[in-house]
Design an enzyme around this catalytic site. Structure first.
Site, PDB file in Angstrom:
ATOM      1  N   LYS A  78      50.707   5.567 113.239  1.00  0.00           N
ATOM      2  CA  LYS A  78      52.149   5.287 113.341  1.00  0.00           C
ATOM      3  C   LYS A  78      52.953   6.442 112.771  1.00  0.00           C
ATOM      4  O   LYS A  78      53.925   6.886 113.357  1.00  0.00           O
ATOM      5  CB  LYS A  78      52.531   4.016 112.579  1.00  0.00           C
ATOM      6  CG  LYS A  78      52.193   2.690 113.177  1.00  0.00           C
ATOM      7  CD  LYS A  78      52.970   2.293 114.408  1.00  0.00           C
ATOM      8  CE  LYS A  78      52.327   2.838 115.642  1.00  0.00           C
ATOM      9  NZ  LYS A  78      51.248   2.125 116.248  1.00  0.00           N
ATOM     10  N   GLU A  80      45.589   2.745 111.611  1.00  0.00           N
ATOM     11  CA  GLU A  80      46.801   2.415 112.355  1.00  0.00           C
ATOM     12  C   GLU A  80      48.047   2.924 111.616  1.00  0.00           C
ATOM     13  O   GLU A  80      48.980   3.438 112.237  1.00  0.00           O
ATOM     14  CB  GLU A  80      46.845   0.894 112.591  1.00  0.00           C
ATOM     15  CG  GLU A  80      48.084   0.350 113.266  1.00  0.00           C
ATOM     16  CD  GLU A  80      48.393   0.943 114.630  1.00  0.00           C
ATOM     17  OE1 GLU A  80      47.569   1.682 115.189  1.00  0.00           O
ATOM     18  OE2 GLU A  80      49.505   0.697 115.129  1.00  0.00           O
ATOM     19  N   GLU A  90      52.699   9.733 114.975  1.00  0.00           N
ATOM     20  CA  GLU A  90      53.300   9.737 116.310  1.00  0.00           C
ATOM     21  C   GLU A  90      54.818   9.718 116.291  1.00  0.00           C
ATOM     22  O   GLU A  90      55.440  10.255 117.196  1.00  0.00           O
ATOM     23  CB  GLU A  90      52.743   8.620 117.191  1.00  0.00           C
ATOM     24  CG  GLU A  90      53.140   7.227 116.801  1.00  0.00           C
ATOM     25  CD  GLU A  90      52.528   6.171 117.714  1.00  0.00           C
ATOM     26  OE1 GLU A  90      52.370   6.427 118.906  1.00  0.00           O
ATOM     27  OE2 GLU A  90      52.211   5.087 117.206  1.00  0.00           O
ATOM     28  N   ARG A 145      58.254   4.959 129.739  1.00  0.00           N
ATOM     29  CA  ARG A 145      57.095   5.471 130.469  1.00  0.00           C
ATOM     30  C   ARG A 145      57.065   7.002 130.530  1.00  0.00           C
ATOM     31  O   ARG A 145      56.092   7.590 131.018  1.00  0.00           O
ATOM     32  CB  ARG A 145      57.086   4.921 131.903  1.00  0.00           C
ATOM     33  CG  ARG A 145      57.066   3.415 131.961  1.00  0.00           C
ATOM     34  CD  ARG A 145      57.106   2.937 133.378  1.00  0.00           C
ATOM     35  NE  ARG A 145      55.887   3.275 134.085  1.00  0.00           N
ATOM     36  CZ  ARG A 145      54.806   2.525 134.121  1.00  0.00           C
ATOM     37  NH1 ARG A 145      54.794   1.366 133.482  1.00  0.00           N
ATOM     38  NH2 ARG A 145      53.748   2.901 134.780  1.00  0.00           N
ATOM     39  N   TRP A 166      56.913  11.735 133.067  1.00  0.00           N
ATOM     40  CA  TRP A 166      56.038  12.225 131.996  1.00  0.00           C
ATOM     41  C   TRP A 166      55.141  13.254 132.675  1.00  0.00           C
ATOM     42  O   TRP A 166      54.316  12.909 133.513  1.00  0.00           O
ATOM     43  CB  TRP A 166      55.220  11.077 131.407  1.00  0.00           C
ATOM     44  CG  TRP A 166      54.429  11.485 130.199  1.00  0.00           C
ATOM     45  CD1 TRP A 166      54.882  11.521 128.909  1.00  0.00           C
ATOM     46  CD2 TRP A 166      53.058  11.885 130.161  1.00  0.00           C
ATOM     47  NE1 TRP A 166      53.864  11.937 128.079  1.00  0.00           N
ATOM     48  CE2 TRP A 166      52.742  12.165 128.812  1.00  0.00           C
ATOM     49  CE3 TRP A 166      52.064  12.054 131.128  1.00  0.00           C
ATOM     50  CZ2 TRP A 166      51.484  12.592 128.415  1.00  0.00           C
ATOM     51  CZ3 TRP A 166      50.811  12.475 130.730  1.00  0.00           C
ATOM     52  CH2 TRP A 166      50.527  12.742 129.383  1.00  0.00           C
ATOM     53  N   LYS A 215      54.704   5.400 126.808  1.00  0.00           N
ATOM     54  CA  LYS A 215      54.127   4.127 126.373  1.00  0.00           C
ATOM     55  C   LYS A 215      52.942   3.707 127.228  1.00  0.00           C
ATOM     56  O   LYS A 215      51.982   3.135 126.736  1.00  0.00           O
ATOM     57  CB  LYS A 215      55.199   3.041 126.411  1.00  0.00           C
ATOM     58  CG  LYS A 215      54.693   1.740 125.848  1.00  0.00           C
ATOM     59  CD  LYS A 215      55.720   1.033 125.045  1.00  0.00           C
ATOM     60  CE  LYS A 215      55.124  -0.102 124.261  1.00  0.00           C
ATOM     61  NZ  LYS A 215      54.440   0.361 123.052  1.00  0.00           N
ATOM     62  N   ASN A 244      54.453   8.077 140.716  1.00  0.00           N
ATOM     63  CA  ASN A 244      53.808   7.902 139.410  1.00  0.00           C
ATOM     64  C   ASN A 244      52.311   7.939 139.653  1.00  0.00           C
ATOM     65  O   ASN A 244      51.810   7.136 140.436  1.00  0.00           O
ATOM     66  CB  ASN A 244      54.239   6.546 138.814  1.00  0.00           C
ATOM     67  CG  ASN A 244      53.397   6.132 137.626  1.00  0.00           C
ATOM     68  OD1 ASN A 244      52.906   6.973 136.885  1.00  0.00           O
ATOM     69  ND2 ASN A 244      53.238   4.843 137.437  1.00  0.00           N
ATOM     70  N   GLY A 245      51.619   8.866 138.998  1.00  0.00           N
ATOM     71  CA  GLY A 245      50.169   8.967 139.197  1.00  0.00           C
ATOM     72  C   GLY A 245      49.762  10.419 139.353  1.00  0.00           C
ATOM     73  O   GLY A 245      50.541  11.325 139.043  1.00  0.00           O
ATOM     74  N   HIS A 288      33.633  12.215 100.539  1.00  0.00           N
ATOM     75  CA  HIS A 288      32.759  13.061 101.359  1.00  0.00           C
ATOM     76  C   HIS A 288      33.545  14.163 102.074  1.00  0.00           C
ATOM     77  O   HIS A 288      33.067  14.727 103.055  1.00  0.00           O
ATOM     78  CB  HIS A 288      31.996  12.204 102.369  1.00  0.00           C
ATOM     79  CG  HIS A 288      31.115  11.184 101.713  1.00  0.00           C
ATOM     80  ND1 HIS A 288      29.949  11.528 101.073  1.00  0.00           N
ATOM     81  CD2 HIS A 288      31.270   9.854 101.548  1.00  0.00           C
ATOM     82  CE1 HIS A 288      29.399  10.434 100.565  1.00  0.00           C
ATOM     83  NE2 HIS A 288      30.185   9.412 100.835  1.00  0.00           N
ATOM     84  N   CYS A 301      55.445   7.930 133.842  1.00  0.00           N
ATOM     85  CA  CYS A 301      56.468   8.039 134.869  1.00  0.00           C
ATOM     86  C   CYS A 301      56.911   6.634 135.258  1.00  0.00           C
ATOM     87  O   CYS A 301      56.101   5.720 135.385  1.00  0.00           O
ATOM     88  CB  CYS A 301      56.017   8.758 136.131  1.00  0.00           C
ATOM     89  SG  CYS A 301      55.539  10.448 135.862  1.00  0.00           S
TER      90      CYS A 301
HETATM   91  C1  F6R Z   1      50.454   3.978 119.589  1.00  0.00           C
HETATM   92  C2  F6R Z   1      50.366   3.529 120.958  1.00  0.00           C
HETATM   93  C3  F6R Z   1      49.245   4.021 121.788  1.00  0.00           C
HETATM   94  C4  F6R Z   1      48.705   2.869 122.645  1.00  0.00           C
HETATM   95  C5  F6R Z   1      47.649   3.398 123.625  1.00  0.00           C
HETATM   96  C6  F6R Z   1      47.034   2.270 124.437  1.00  0.00           C
HETATM   97  O1  F6R Z   1      51.541   3.419 118.934  1.00  0.00           O
HETATM   98  O2  F6R Z   1      51.192   2.783 121.408  1.00  0.00           O
HETATM   99  O3  F6R Z   1      48.245   4.590 121.018  1.00  0.00           O
HETATM  100  O4  F6R Z   1      48.169   1.906 121.810  1.00  0.00           O
HETATM  101  O5  F6R Z   1      48.241   4.322 124.491  1.00  0.00           O
HETATM  102  O6  F6R Z   1      47.998   1.607 125.185  1.00  0.00           O
HETATM  103  P1  F6R Z   1      47.729   0.173 125.770  1.00  0.00           P
HETATM  104  O7  F6R Z   1      47.594  -0.773 124.634  1.00  0.00           O
HETATM  105  O8  F6R Z   1      48.938  -0.123 126.607  1.00  0.00           O
HETATM  106  O9  F6R Z   1      46.475   0.241 126.577  1.00  0.00           O
END
Ligand code: F6R
Length: 612
Positions: A489, A485, A492, A27, A73, A607, A99-100, A508, A2
């Site tokens: 990517k 990773e 997501e 957000r 969000w 994010k 937000n929260g 395995h 949010c």
């Molecule tokens: C994936 C992504 C998330 C963040 C995770 C942690 O692309 O962005 O998996 O890495 O939410 O976020 P931070 O680094 O802000 O603590």
């Protein structure tokens, strides 16, 4: 999650709020809304993005120089028009954005219902504004005081902004656990979840601390009190954020811009932190804690998502170079599993946003047990960076695309520098190896630039696999976290199921999945376990999997076995994760674009994950 923004001054609030919400949309983007003081209080809100809100508000009265805005969000209550913020109090005299999470909202709601309140939405936020209204009416208090008293009854996290129809010259803000920054202009104030909606109007900001309440009245000084009602002196800081960093700069998506920014963001992460000639690494932020880190019995890294993957690379680096035992933990597990933490442990939190609720809570737990806590954050002034004993910023610049790209390579860069510094201090590696790695590090920004030239090839490969239903990513050693990773990517942003695996683990279990339909991305760079990875590629080939390899430039063996070959420049093994992750970022990006996905705002994600 949010985003909140507020404005009070002489300008029209609506365009400032809308622009601010667009900056904060990373957000959350389930719904959006604004409230304006304009002969009473107006609220416009709807499900969807900020652009939907603009459509909804078009043609309506949007005048007024005081207002609050929210992009959501969803946590409590599905994303719909009713649950969108702002929420009115029962008498519609007050409006709130939040937000929260108010954890005790259910018991508060029951009490309020008994006192005659009725609710329209399923949100915890509506309960809070009814509580403020209740306190204000029963105790006949001005808004700021009513907010403070109400918040003493609240358990949970909040960053809120409240408007009062009967006192239209004021905005009250408060925060605990969720971020809030106040911008101080001339006869005007701004308030937001981060500084991005504020930066083009003023550079003077105050970051609120937990349990602080701010009263913003143009023509009057900013007033801050804590929840115990003590008056506090605001600490005004100058923003170091530049507007260009928040624009797409000609790229179709922020994610692509951020991928292509990596030569610069990595250079920024290492700027002034090492000198090849004098064979020296120094990280100013941790200088006073180096001894503690170098002699720690154990380092625990806590993080989530992509940052957790960077933490895994960090584990390999710190153990390999500095010979200090490292454990890497998902912050969300660590905080709840009653972990053993000693006073001589060092806990490193890695976080792009510096606001991730689980990482923050894991750090608080470690701190309460007496461990030294160190941050590796990107956002300056963020909650994590403020509670740590010391830390090193990654300096990658604002990352707006929800999928993390440049933040990851910068995290790995900083962790490498940390590992090298500790190794040097302990005398754990020979000088020749130390110098070799530094010399290789110096070349990395240029080599990332070179790696980015494979974009057209990766785009071509993407076209072939865009309709795949599954992907497997394999790597060993330093390249295992890169495989994880790469898979994250892809899933997501393109919604294709993908698994990252240590290459040797494939036999395995996951090997059962391989057939001619299964694309397998193998990071098979020349150092480390190259021959063993070649055997793993053979195993995939024998089962007719489609093989995409990331290899060191000039490689012949892996290339001959593969269907597609992406080359990266030769570097030291410790630095390969930085280069090898770049084509995987591009692969996920192009596949997602070809599938018509919203790359910068993938479904269900946000994010900054400020809820657990
Ligand atoms: C994936 C992504 C998330 C963040 C995770 C942690 O692309 O962005 O998996 O890495 O939410 O976020 P931070 O680094 O802000 O603590």
């Amino acid at each position: 999650m949010c985003g909140i923004v507020a404005y009070i001054g002489k300008k029209e609030a609506y365009p400032i709020l809308i622009k601010g919400l667009k900056r904060l949309e990373y957000r959350g983007y389930d719904s959006a809304g604004i409230s304006l003081v304009n002969q009473g209080l107006k609220v416009y809100k709807c499900k969807g993005k900020v652009s939907d809100l603009e459509g909804f508000a078009a043609g309506k009265d949007i005048s007024g120089s005081v207002g609050i805005g929210h992009t959501r969000w969803a946590t409590h209550g599905e994303p719909n028009d009713v649950n969108a913020h702002p929420h009115f109090s029962g008498n519609e005299n007050l409006a709130i954005i939040h937000n929260g999470i108010i954890e005790n909202y259910d018991s508060l709601k029951k009490e309020l219902i008994q006192r005659g309140h009725t609710f329209k939405s399923d949100t915890d936020t509506e309960v809070l504004i009814h509580l403020i209204e209740d306190v204000q009416a029963n105790e006949n208090l001005p808004l700021a005081e009513a907010v403070r008293v109400a918040l003493t009854q609240v358990i949970g996290a909040y960053a809120i902004a409240v408007l009062d129809k009967n006192d239209p010259e004021v905005i009250i803000g408060a925060k605990k656990g969720s971020p809030m920054v106040v911008g101080l202009g001339k006869d005007e104030y701004f308030l937001a979840s981060d500084a991005t909606p504020i930066v083009e109007y003023t550079k003077d900001v105050v970051y609120l601390e937990d349990e602080q309440i701010v009263e913003l009245r143009p023509g009057h000084e900013i007033k801050i009190r804590n929840i115990e009602n003590e008056v506090l002196t605001p600490y005004i800081q100058e923003l170091e954020l530049h507007l260009e960093a928040l624009e797409k700069g000609g790229y179709e998506h922020f994610m692509l811009k951020e991928i292509f920014e990596q030569p610069k963001s990595i250079a920024d992460s290492m700027r002034g932190r090492f000198h090849v000639e004098s064979s020296d690494v120094s990280l100013g932020g941790i200088i006073d804690y180096e001894q503690k880190m170098a002699t720690a019995k154990r380092i625990i890294i806590v993080a989530c998502g992509t940052s957790w993957h960077a933490g895994l690379v960090g584990e390999y680096l710190i153990e390999d170079l500095a010979r200090i035992p490292v454990e890497v933990e998902y912050a969300s597990e660590f905080r709840y599993r009653n972990p053993i933490v000693h006073e001589d442990d060092v806990v490193i939190a890695i976080s792009q946003s510096g606001e991730t609720a689980d990482t923050l809570a894991a750090l608080e737990l470690a701190k309460s047990k007496g461990a030294t806590i160190i941050g590796v954050c990107n956002v300056v002034g963020s909650s994590i960076s403020r509670i740590t004993d010391a830390g090193s910023y990654t300096h990658a610049g604002p990352e707006i695309g929800v999928a993390s790209t440049k933040a990851f390579t910068s995290q790995v860069t900083v962790l490498l520098l940390m590992a090298l510094r500790l190794a040097h201090k302990k005398g754990a590696i020979p000088e020749s190896r130390f110098q070799r790695i530094l010399a290789a590090l110096e070349k990395i920004p240029q080599q990332v630039e070179e790696t980015l030239k494979s974009a057209a090839l990766v785009e071509h490969i993407s076209a072939e696999y865009k309709d795949a239903r599954n992907f497997l990513y394999l790597g060993r050693g330093y390249n295992f976290p890169v495989a994880l990773e790469g898979a994250l990517k892809l899933k997501e942003i393109s919604y294709i199921h993908a698994e990252g695996y240590p290459a040797a683990e494939m036999k395995h279990g996951p090997i059962a999945l391989i057939d001619e339909e299964m694309p397998v991305v193998v990071i098979a760079t020349s150092k480390g376990s190259y021959e063993k990875v070649i055997s793993n590629i053979q195993e995939v080939k024998a089962r007719k999997g489609k093989i995409i390899v990331v290899v060191t430039k000039g490689d012949k063996t892996a290339a001959e076995l593969a269907d597609h070959v992406i080359e990266i420049p030769e570097t030291e093994e410790e630095l390969v994760p930085i280069l090898a992750s770049v084509p995987l970022q591009l692969l996920s990006y192009y596949i997602a674009v070809m599938r018509g996905c919203n790359v910068d705002q993938p479904r269900n994600l946000a994010k900054s994950v400020t809820v657990e």
